[in-house]
Design a protein around this motif. Structure first.
Motif, PDB file in Angstrom:
ATOM      1  N   GLU A  70       0.841  -1.206   0.000  1.00 30.50           N
ATOM      2  CA  GLU A  70       0.000   0.000   0.000  1.00 30.50           C
ATOM      3  C   GLU A  70       0.876   1.258   0.000  1.00 30.50           C
ATOM      4  OE1 GLU A  70      -3.342   0.382  -0.283  1.00 30.50           O
ATOM      5  OE2 GLU A  70      -3.494  -1.780  -0.596  1.00 30.50           O
ATOM      6  N   LEU A  71       2.004   1.209   0.693  1.00 29.20           N
ATOM      7  CA  LEU A  71       2.933   2.353   0.655  1.00 29.20           C
ATOM      8  C   LEU A  71       3.494   2.531  -0.757  1.00 29.20           C
ATOM      9  CD1 LEU A  71       4.821   1.933   4.057  1.00 29.20           C
ATOM     10  CD2 LEU A  71       3.292   3.795   3.407  1.00 29.20           C
ATOM     11  N   ASN A  72       3.784   1.423  -1.427  1.00 30.31           N
ATOM     12  CA  ASN A  72       4.263   1.527  -2.813  1.00 30.31           C
ATOM     13  C   ASN A  72       3.199   2.129  -3.724  1.00 30.31           C
ATOM     14  OD1 ASN A  72       6.840   0.583  -2.382  1.00 30.31           O
ATOM     15  ND2 ASN A  72       6.241  -1.572  -2.640  1.00 30.31           N
ATOM     16  N   ARG A  73       1.954   1.707  -3.520  1.00 28.51           N
ATOM     17  CA  ARG A  73       0.861   2.291  -4.331  1.00 28.51           C
ATOM     18  C   ARG A  73       0.727   3.781  -4.063  1.00 28.51           C
ATOM     19  NH1 ARG A  73      -4.794  -0.085  -3.688  1.00 28.51           N
ATOM     20  NH2 ARG A  73      -5.287   1.548  -5.191  1.00 28.51           N
ATOM     21  N   LEU A  74       0.844   4.145  -2.799  1.00 27.37           N
ATOM     22  CA  LEU A  74       0.757   5.569  -2.436  1.00 27.37           C
ATOM     23  C   LEU A  74       1.877   6.366  -3.111  1.00 27.37           C
ATOM     24  CD1 LEU A  74      -0.950   7.433  -0.477  1.00 27.37           C
ATOM     25  CD2 LEU A  74       1.020   7.287   1.063  1.00 27.37           C
ATOM     26  N   ARG A  75       3.066   5.773  -3.167  1.00 26.32           N
ATOM     27  CA  ARG A  75       4.201   6.442  -3.840  1.00 26.32           C
ATOM     28  C   ARG A  75       3.891   6.645  -5.323  1.00 26.32           C
ATOM     29  NH1 ARG A  75       7.803   2.392  -0.471  1.00 26.32           N
ATOM     30  NH2 ARG A  75       8.648   3.794   1.112  1.00 26.32           N
ATOM     31  N   GLU A  76       3.313   5.614  -5.939  1.00 18.78           N
ATOM     32  CA  GLU A  76       2.980   5.732  -7.371  1.00 18.78           C
ATOM     33  C   GLU A  76       1.938   6.814  -7.608  1.00 18.78           C
ATOM     34  OE1 GLU A  76       1.764   1.797  -8.596  1.00 18.78           O
ATOM     35  OE2 GLU A  76       3.763   1.020  -8.113  1.00 18.78           O
ATOM     36  N   ARG A  77       0.979   6.908  -6.697  1.00 21.58           N
ATOM     37  CA  ARG A  77      -0.105   7.901  -6.857  1.00 21.58           C
ATOM     38  C   ARG A  77       0.355   9.322  -6.532  1.00 21.58           C
ATOM     39  NH1 ARG A  77      -5.623   5.646  -4.782  1.00 21.58           N
ATOM     40  NH2 ARG A  77      -5.594   7.655  -3.738  1.00 21.58           N
ATOM     41  N   ASN A  78       1.475   9.458  -5.829  1.00 19.05           N
ATOM     42  CA  ASN A  78       1.956  10.779  -5.396  1.00 19.05           C
ATOM     43  C   ASN A  78       3.444  10.932  -5.720  1.00 19.05           C
ATOM     44  OD1 ASN A  78      -0.450  11.835  -3.543  1.00 19.05           O
ATOM     45  ND2 ASN A  78      -0.173   9.645  -3.133  1.00 19.05           N
ATOM     46  N   PRO A  79       3.764  10.961  -7.005  1.00 14.95           N
ATOM     47  CA  PRO A  79       5.182  10.947  -7.379  1.00 14.95           C
ATOM     48  C   PRO A  79       5.940  12.211  -6.993  1.00 14.95           C
ATOM     49  CG  PRO A  79       3.783  11.219  -9.322  1.00 14.95           C
ATOM     50  CD  PRO A  79       2.866  10.957  -8.169  1.00 14.95           C
ATOM     51  N   ASP A  80       5.212  13.267  -6.630  1.00 14.62           N
ATOM     52  CA  ASP A  80       5.880  14.511  -6.217  1.00 14.62           C
ATOM     53  C   ASP A  80       6.362  14.448  -4.770  1.00 14.62           C
ATOM     54  OD1 ASP A  80       3.112  14.369  -5.550  1.00 14.62           O
ATOM     55  OD2 ASP A  80       3.105  16.517  -5.088  1.00 14.62           O
ATOM     56  N   LEU A  81       5.960  13.419  -4.026  1.00 10.98           N
ATOM     57  CA  LEU A  81       6.363  13.311  -2.614  1.00 10.98           C
ATOM     58  C   LEU A  81       7.338  12.148  -2.434  1.00 10.98           C
ATOM     59  CD1 LEU A  81       2.848  13.554  -0.877  1.00 10.98           C
ATOM     60  CD2 LEU A  81       4.459  15.429  -1.315  1.00 10.98           C
ATOM     61  N   ARG A  82       8.262  12.325  -1.488  1.00 10.56           N
ATOM     62  CA  ARG A  82       9.063  11.181  -1.071  1.00 10.56           C
ATOM     63  C   ARG A  82       8.388  10.612   0.174  1.00 10.56           C
ATOM     64  NH1 ARG A  82      15.275  13.125  -1.199  1.00 10.56           N
ATOM     65  NH2 ARG A  82      15.050  14.573  -2.917  1.00 10.56           N
ATOM     66  N   ILE A  83       8.000   9.359   0.081  1.00 10.47           N
ATOM     67  CA  ILE A  83       7.225   8.738   1.163  1.00 10.47           C
ATOM     68  C   ILE A  83       8.057   7.602   1.755  1.00 10.47           C
ATOM     69  CG2 ILE A  83       5.132   7.450   1.699  1.00 10.47           C
ATOM     70  CD1 ILE A  83       3.802   9.068  -0.676  1.00 10.47           C
ATOM     71  N   ARG A  84       8.406   7.738   3.022  1.00  8.48           N
ATOM     72  CA  ARG A  84       9.300   6.775   3.666  1.00  8.48           C
ATOM     73  C   ARG A  84       8.499   5.787   4.513  1.00  8.48           C
ATOM     74  NH1 ARG A  84      13.407   8.620   0.485  1.00  8.48           N
ATOM     75  NH2 ARG A  84      13.943  10.783   1.000  1.00  8.48           N
ATOM     76  N   ALA A  85       8.911   4.539   4.440  1.00 11.11           N
ATOM     77  CA  ALA A  85       8.315   3.508   5.283  1.00 11.11           C
ATOM     78  C   ALA A  85       9.071   3.485   6.602  1.00 11.11           C
ATOM     79  CB  ALA A  85       8.410   2.157   4.593  1.00 11.11           C
TER      80      ALA A  85
END
Ligand SMILES: [Zn+2]
Ligand SMILES: [Zn+2]
Length: 277
Positions: A70-85
């Motif tokens: 789900e974090l990977n999907r969120l990253r794909e949907r929000n490519p302008d953000l860096r999202i860290r697990a």
């Protein structure tokens, strides 16, 4: 990104720009499985605040809710953000042993682990619960409690499973102060942090607690600067509306103290990034 909406500095000629929040609890205080519905509002809040780099750090006792897909999907949907697990490893005597095992198992999927002490002698109550946790301080030797707290922080560091320390002087939350200089209690811990090459966070959460003070306090920050310990910026948000809370105030504070870089993490590797525009 709308630069008008970004926090700017009022007391210096060189503006700083905070862009990262490395302490957020999308699950709040119970297990809530990661879904796009749960996580997307956090990405939206981050974007609207001008934050570009965020780390989800739910408490280890809710690790069952964390879904890397789900974090990977969120990253794909929000490519302008860096999202860290990420995750917050507590010293919960009941749940954290399982949390530690989960972190070891998923180490390579995680970017960032925060280490925290929320428990003192009582296993059934976090000392930082407001207001009930204040009862743990009644009729006690506060100096001994500070010493005990920082000993427990060093135990969390010694697990070797943390990248940064959360709210390093949380023990002050209800306003109890040691009789001696804080350095007496904290110096060994800062040395240990430096030796392990860890970061500490500047957490605005202290400003919404009874102590009404940034975590950690100025003398600890000054000592950490001398030891060249890097800092992350953090709100400890338990709701997406708390994300980046008081970051404008934190910006001023950092400029005043002279902190001009923050640390970001990818797969546990910290990099210090300048904050100047
Ligand atoms: Zn915490
Ligand atoms: Zn937290």
């Amino acid at each position: 990104m709308d630069s008008e909406a970004l926090p700017t500095l009022q007391h210096s000629n060189t503006p700083l720009l905070l862009f990262s929040d490395y302490h957020m609890h999308p699950q709040g205080h119970r297990v809530q499985r990661y879904t796009q519905e749960l996580l997307q509002p956090w990405a939206n809040s981050a974007r609207s605040l001008g934050l570009r780099d965020i780390a989800f750090t739910d408490h280890d006792r809710y690790h069952l809710g964390i879904e890397f897909d789900e974090l990977n999907r969120l990253r794909e949907r929000n490519p302008d953000l860096r999202i860290r697990a990420g995750i917050e490893l507590d010293n919960d005597p009941v749940h954290s042993p399982a949390g530690r095992k989960w972190i070891e198992k998923n180490w390579d999927k995680l970017d960032f682990v925060l280490g925290s002490v929320h428990f003192l002698e009582r296993a059934d109550q976090m000392f930082d619960s407001v207001p009930d946790g204040a009862g743990q301080f009644e009729h006690r030797n506060i100096d001994e409690m500070y010493a005990d707290y920082f000993r427990r922080v060093r135990q969390v560091i010694a697990t070797g499973l943390v990248d940064a320390l959360a709210h390093l002087d949380l023990i002050k939350i209800h306003g109890h102060r040691p009789t001696e200089n804080i350095g007496t209690f904290v110096d060994d811990t800062l040395e240990f942090i430096r030796a392990r090459n860890l970061a500490i966070e500047l957490s605005t959460a202290g400003w919404r607690k009874p102590v009404n003070e940034l975590y950690p306090s100025d003398p600890i920050i000054e000592s950490a600067i001398k030891k060249e310990i890097p800092f992350t910026t953090a709100s400890d948000a338990h709701s997406h509306v708390q994300l980046g809370e008081n970051f404008a105030r934190l910006t001023d504070k950092m400029a005043e103290i002279g902190i001009r870089r923050v640390c970001i993490f990818e797969k546990h590797k910290g990099v210090q990034v300048p904050l100047q525009l």
